[in-house]
Design a protein around this motif. Structure first.
Motif, mmCIF file in Angstrom:
data_model
loop_
_atom_site.group_PDB
_atom_site.id
_atom_site.type_symbol
_atom_site.label_atom_id
_atom_site.label_comp_id
_atom_site.label_asym_id
_atom_site.label_seq_id
_atom_site.Cartn_x
_atom_site.Cartn_y
_atom_site.Cartn_z
ATOM 1 N N ARG A 87 1.023 -1.217 -0.054
ATOM 2 C CA ARG A 87 -0.018 -0.009 0.135
ATOM 3 C C ARG A 87 0.603 1.459 -0.050
ATOM 4 O O ARG A 87 1.815 1.288 0.628
ATOM 5 C CB ARG A 87 -0.872 -0.028 1.298
ATOM 6 N N THR A 88 0.409 2.355 -0.781
ATOM 7 C CA THR A 88 0.969 3.485 -0.820
ATOM 8 C C THR A 88 -0.021 4.526 -0.274
ATOM 9 O O THR A 88 -1.241 4.338 -0.424
ATOM 10 C CB THR A 88 1.734 3.998 -2.242
ATOM 11 N N ARG A 146 8.162 9.486 -3.436
ATOM 12 C CA ARG A 146 7.069 8.152 -3.854
ATOM 13 C C ARG A 146 7.757 7.108 -4.357
ATOM 14 O O ARG A 146 7.429 5.928 -4.231
ATOM 15 C CB ARG A 146 6.132 8.731 -4.731
ATOM 16 N N LEU A 150 7.983 3.105 -2.767
ATOM 17 C CA LEU A 150 7.335 2.272 -3.772
ATOM 18 C C LEU A 150 8.365 1.067 -3.872
ATOM 19 O O LEU A 150 8.004 -0.113 -3.937
ATOM 20 C CB LEU A 150 6.868 2.800 -5.226
ATOM 21 N N LEU A 161 -1.213 -3.945 -5.319
ATOM 22 C CA LEU A 161 -0.684 -2.693 -4.801
ATOM 23 C C LEU A 161 -2.004 -1.770 -4.611
ATOM 24 O O LEU A 161 -3.130 -1.755 -5.594
ATOM 25 C CB LEU A 161 0.112 -1.959 -5.870
ATOM 26 N N MET A 163 -3.017 1.898 -4.030
ATOM 27 C CA MET A 163 -2.208 3.239 -4.352
ATOM 28 C C MET A 163 -3.363 4.514 -4.089
ATOM 29 O O MET A 163 -4.382 4.280 -4.485
ATOM 30 C CB MET A 163 -1.711 3.210 -5.576
ATOM 31 N N PRO A 166 -1.725 8.776 -5.968
ATOM 32 C CA PRO A 166 -0.069 8.836 -6.156
ATOM 33 C C PRO A 166 0.472 9.778 -6.998
ATOM 34 O O PRO A 166 1.638 10.437 -7.076
ATOM 35 C CB PRO A 166 0.003 7.545 -7.149
ATOM 36 N N ILE A 193 -3.532 -3.529 -9.302
ATOM 37 C CA ILE A 193 -3.711 -2.264 -8.893
ATOM 38 C C ILE A 193 -4.986 -1.708 -8.645
ATOM 39 O O ILE A 193 -5.616 -1.544 -9.460
ATOM 40 C CB ILE A 193 -2.650 -1.338 -9.685
ATOM 41 N N ILE A 195 -6.249 1.886 -7.533
ATOM 42 C CA ILE A 195 -5.734 3.282 -7.321
ATOM 43 C C ILE A 195 -6.786 4.384 -7.261
ATOM 44 O O ILE A 195 -7.761 4.375 -7.993
ATOM 45 C CB ILE A 195 -5.055 3.606 -8.512
#
Length: 246
Positions: A87-88, A146, A150, A161, A163, A166, A193, A195
């Protein structure tokens, strides 16, 4: 176990109450490897709360979360991370006083002793992170922060992921880099992903599907062009931001 073509990650009928308020109202989604699922919605729609549930930071009131064909609803953040969930976050917080090399080393050691410097070098090269390893991480610009965070995730090759915005705080040329990286991770590394992003033009370029949340529930899902024509979506989201960039 999950079979080929089955969703890598899914949630079903997720409900969440916080402080006496109903935050999530029966949210369901699924995502396969190699797919980019975009999520939009007005502030307060429940997007971040959903990410908290999906990543394991918050336990839902009801509903299930499955990953690789396994029910992980009861698993916490670090347990899901070890299964391969990365996770971001919207704000790229790095250890301000450590060097880039020290941040990467700490990430390797925190995950498993079997990750080596070569894993970190591979992740940095993949992301185009070429800053001096002796540079203090706190001096990095937003885009490289970032990329560093990552890289800390990618060195362990997670298949999934999550996100959270981002492209936040980036100029247009840097957003183009995010576009390139997401395409690379999804199509060449075959990552799934999810996002959350407010830049519609970015989602138009990278998302296979887009889901729209409002007041804790999914109100539309499909191609971007499909949801642009949905009157409920326009009233809930696009009218609130004043314009559509697509």
């Amino acid at each position: 176990m999950a079979q080929a073509g089955d969703p890598l990650f899914a949630c079903d009928d997720i409900r969440l109450d916080l402080g006496g308020r109903e935050i999530l109202r029966g949210v369901s989604l699924s995502i396969r490897r190699g797919e980019v699922l975009g999520m939009i919605g007005p502030n307060g729609a429940g997007k971040t709360s959903l990410l908290e549930v999906l990543s394991g930071r918050i336990r839902p009131k009801s509903g299930t979360v499955t990953f690789k064909g396994r029910d992980v609803t009861a698993l916490r953040l670090h347990e899901r991370a070890r299964l391969g969930l990365g996770r971001t976050y919207q704000t790229p917080v790095v250890p301000e006083e450590l060097t880039v090399a020290e941040v990467l080393k700490s990430a390797r050691q925190a995950y498993t002793p079997y990750l080596t410097r070569h894993h970190a070098e591979w992740a940095c090269e993949l992301l185009g992170l070429t800053v001096d390893e002796d540079l203090i991480a706190g001096r990095l610009e937003t885009l490289n922060r970032r990329k560093l965070l990552l890289a800390c995730l990618l060195m362990r090759r997670p298949p999934l992921l999550l996100m959270d915005e981002p492209a936040a705080g980036l100029i247009n040329s840097e957003v183009d880099e995010i576009d390139h990286l997401v395409r690379l991770l999804a199509k060449e590394l075959n990552l799934a992903i999810l996002i959350v992003e407010h830049r519609i033009e970015l989602l138009d370029a990278i998302a296979d599907r887009v889901m729209v949340m409002d007041v804790g529930e999914v109100i539309a899902e499909g191609s971007l062009q499909h949801i642009l024509g949905d009157a409920r979506v326009r009233a809930a989201y696009f009218d609130s931001i004043g314009e559509v960039h697509a």
